[in-house]
Motif scaffolding. Sequence first.
Motif, PDB file in Angstrom:
ATOM      1  N   SER A  90      -4.075   1.794  -2.338  1.00 21.68           N
ATOM      2  CA  SER A  90      -5.373   1.972  -1.674  1.00 21.68           C
ATOM      3  C   SER A  90      -5.963   0.641  -1.250  1.00 21.68           C
ATOM      4  CB  SER A  90      -6.337   2.710  -2.606  1.00 21.68           C
ATOM      5  OG  SER A  90      -6.627   1.920  -3.734  1.00 21.68           O
ATOM      6  N   LYS A  91      -5.196  -0.410  -1.370  1.00 21.76           N
ATOM      7  CA  LYS A  91      -5.648  -1.747  -0.995  1.00 21.76           C
ATOM      8  C   LYS A  91      -4.807  -2.248   0.179  1.00 21.76           C
ATOM      9  CE  LYS A  91      -6.920  -2.532  -5.780  1.00 21.76           C
ATOM     10  NZ  LYS A  91      -6.888  -1.117  -6.090  1.00 21.76           N
ATOM     11  N   PRO A  92      -5.119  -1.789   1.403  1.00 20.76           N
ATOM     12  CA  PRO A  92      -4.278  -2.154   2.550  1.00 20.76           C
ATOM     13  C   PRO A  92      -4.266  -3.639   2.857  1.00 20.76           C
ATOM     14  CG  PRO A  92      -6.228  -0.965   3.260  1.00 20.76           C
ATOM     15  CD  PRO A  92      -6.204  -0.928   1.759  1.00 20.76           C
ATOM     16  N   ASP A  93      -5.266  -4.379   2.369  1.00 23.15           N
ATOM     17  CA  ASP A  93      -5.235  -5.815   2.613  1.00 23.15           C
ATOM     18  C   ASP A  93      -4.144  -6.490   1.795  1.00 23.15           C
ATOM     19  OD1 ASP A  93      -6.873  -4.979   0.431  1.00 23.15           O
ATOM     20  OD2 ASP A  93      -7.672  -7.010   0.268  1.00 23.15           O
ATOM     21  N   VAL A  94      -3.792  -5.884   0.656  1.00 23.21           N
ATOM     22  CA  VAL A  94      -2.715  -6.410  -0.182  1.00 23.21           C
ATOM     23  C   VAL A  94      -1.362  -5.888   0.324  1.00 23.21           C
ATOM     24  CG1 VAL A  94      -1.778  -6.467  -2.519  1.00 23.21           C
ATOM     25  CG2 VAL A  94      -4.228  -6.614  -2.174  1.00 23.21           C
ATOM     26  N   LEU A  95      -1.329  -4.617   0.655  1.00 20.79           N
ATOM     27  CA  LEU A  95      -0.105  -3.982   1.135  1.00 20.79           C
ATOM     28  C   LEU A  95      -0.372  -3.409   2.523  1.00 20.79           C
ATOM     29  CD1 LEU A  95       0.687  -2.098  -2.177  1.00 20.79           C
ATOM     30  CD2 LEU A  95       1.937  -4.024  -1.287  1.00 20.79           C
ATOM     31  N   PRO A  96      -0.122  -4.141   3.569  1.00 15.15           N
ATOM     32  CA  PRO A  96      -0.435  -3.646   4.910  1.00 15.15           C
ATOM     33  C   PRO A  96       0.322  -2.353   5.240  1.00 15.15           C
ATOM     34  CG  PRO A  96       0.731  -5.747   5.001  1.00 15.15           C
ATOM     35  CD  PRO A  96       0.512  -5.424   3.560  1.00 15.15           C
ATOM     36  N   ILE A  97      -0.358  -1.463   5.920  1.00 15.32           N
ATOM     37  CA  ILE A  97       0.226  -0.175   6.287  1.00 15.32           C
ATOM     38  C   ILE A  97       0.962  -0.323   7.616  1.00 15.32           C
ATOM     39  CG2 ILE A  97      -0.284   2.215   6.878  1.00 15.32           C
ATOM     40  CD1 ILE A  97      -2.846   1.890   5.166  1.00 15.32           C
ATOM     41  N   THR A  98       2.274  -0.105   7.572  1.00 17.47           N
ATOM     42  CA  THR A  98       3.065  -0.159   8.802  1.00 17.47           C
ATOM     43  C   THR A  98       3.601   1.225   9.168  1.00 17.47           C
ATOM     44  OG1 THR A  98       5.033  -0.753   7.540  1.00 17.47           O
ATOM     45  CG2 THR A  98       3.737  -2.559   8.469  1.00 17.47           C
ATOM     46  N   ASP A  99       3.820   2.070   8.174  1.00 18.44           N
ATOM     47  CA  ASP A  99       4.308   3.431   8.386  1.00 18.44           C
ATOM     48  C   ASP A  99       3.420   4.353   7.565  1.00 18.44           C
ATOM     49  OD1 ASP A  99       5.590   5.879   8.348  1.00 18.44           O
ATOM     50  OD2 ASP A  99       7.567   5.061   7.924  1.00 18.44           O
ATOM     51  N   PHE A 100       2.550   5.107   8.235  1.00 16.81           N
ATOM     52  CA  PHE A 100       1.577   5.931   7.525  1.00 16.81           C
ATOM     53  C   PHE A 100       2.235   6.925   6.586  1.00 16.81           C
ATOM     54  CE2 PHE A 100      -1.185   9.615   7.017  1.00 16.81           C
ATOM     55  CZ  PHE A 100      -2.303   9.000   6.467  1.00 16.81           C
ATOM     56  N   GLN A 101       3.291   7.590   7.012  1.00 16.98           N
ATOM     57  CA  GLN A 101       3.945   8.597   6.170  1.00 16.98           C
ATOM     58  C   GLN A 101       4.521   7.967   4.901  1.00 16.98           C
ATOM     59  OE1 GLN A 101       6.912  10.943   8.154  1.00 16.98           O
ATOM     60  NE2 GLN A 101       7.035  12.407   6.479  1.00 16.98           N
ATOM     61  N   GLU A 102       5.170   6.826   5.049  1.00 18.93           N
ATOM     62  CA  GLU A 102       5.720   6.138   3.875  1.00 18.93           C
ATOM     63  C   GLU A 102       4.586   5.670   2.954  1.00 18.93           C
ATOM     64  OE1 GLU A 102       8.433   2.273   2.682  1.00 18.93           O
ATOM     65  OE2 GLU A 102       8.456   2.996   4.748  1.00 18.93           O
ATOM     66  N   TRP A 103       3.520   5.121   3.545  1.00 17.93           N
ATOM     67  CA  TRP A 103       2.380   4.672   2.748  1.00 17.93           C
ATOM     68  C   TRP A 103       1.788   5.829   1.960  1.00 17.93           C
ATOM     69  CZ3 TRP A 103      -2.605   6.571   3.147  1.00 17.93           C
ATOM     70  CH2 TRP A 103      -3.524   5.963   2.292  1.00 17.93           C
ATOM     71  N   TYR A 104       1.557   6.960   2.632  1.00 15.10           N
ATOM     72  CA  TYR A 104       0.941   8.090   1.936  1.00 15.10           C
ATOM     73  C   TYR A 104       1.853   8.626   0.846  1.00 15.10           C
ATOM     74  CZ  TYR A 104      -1.624  12.196   0.734  1.00 15.10           C
ATOM     75  OH  TYR A 104      -2.305  13.140   0.006  1.00 15.10           O
ATOM     76  N   SER A 105       3.148   8.630   1.062  1.00 14.76           N
ATOM     77  CA  SER A 105       4.093   9.081   0.033  1.00 14.76           C
ATOM     78  C   SER A 105       3.984   8.206  -1.210  1.00 14.76           C
ATOM     79  CB  SER A 105       5.521   9.053   0.571  1.00 14.76           C
ATOM     80  OG  SER A 105       5.671   9.963   1.609  1.00 14.76           O
ATOM     81  N   MET A 106       3.885   6.907  -1.015  1.00 17.98           N
ATOM     82  CA  MET A 106       3.757   5.982  -2.143  1.00 17.98           C
ATOM     83  C   MET A 106       2.391   6.151  -2.824  1.00 17.98           C
ATOM     84  SD  MET A 106       6.619   4.368  -2.316  1.00 17.98           S
ATOM     85  CE  MET A 106       6.505   2.723  -2.970  1.00 17.98           C
ATOM     86  N   PHE A 107       1.334   6.285  -2.030  1.00 20.28           N
ATOM     87  CA  PHE A 107      -0.008   6.508  -2.556  1.00 20.28           C
ATOM     88  C   PHE A 107      -0.024   7.763  -3.418  1.00 20.28           C
ATOM     89  CE2 PHE A 107      -4.105   8.611  -2.246  1.00 20.28           C
ATOM     90  CZ  PHE A 107      -5.009   7.593  -2.538  1.00 20.28           C
TER      91      PHE A 107
END
Length: 79
Positions: free
Chosen positions: A28-45
């Motif tokens: 939930s901290k995109p400044d630390v982990l920039p979001i490049t692929d929304f689907q992959e990000w949401y899966s990890m979240f």
Amino acid sequence: MFENLLEMQERGVRDRARGRSLDDNPMSKPDVLPITDFQEWYSMFDAWRFGWSIEDAMAGHIDMPRDGRASARAYTRTV
């Protein structure tokens, strides 16, 4: 990717066991982990949140009030 999801679930379990809240999800901290692929990000979240929720339920944190005393609801039995 599957291994990464399992690792993130395990991290969620460990974080909950250490007393961290849902707001501490590292995804939930995109400044630390920039979001490049929304689907992959949401899966990890969601994987972290799922692991956190499992530990929360297993440890009985759901019915624990913030002051540390057991709630009356924990002792009532529905018939």
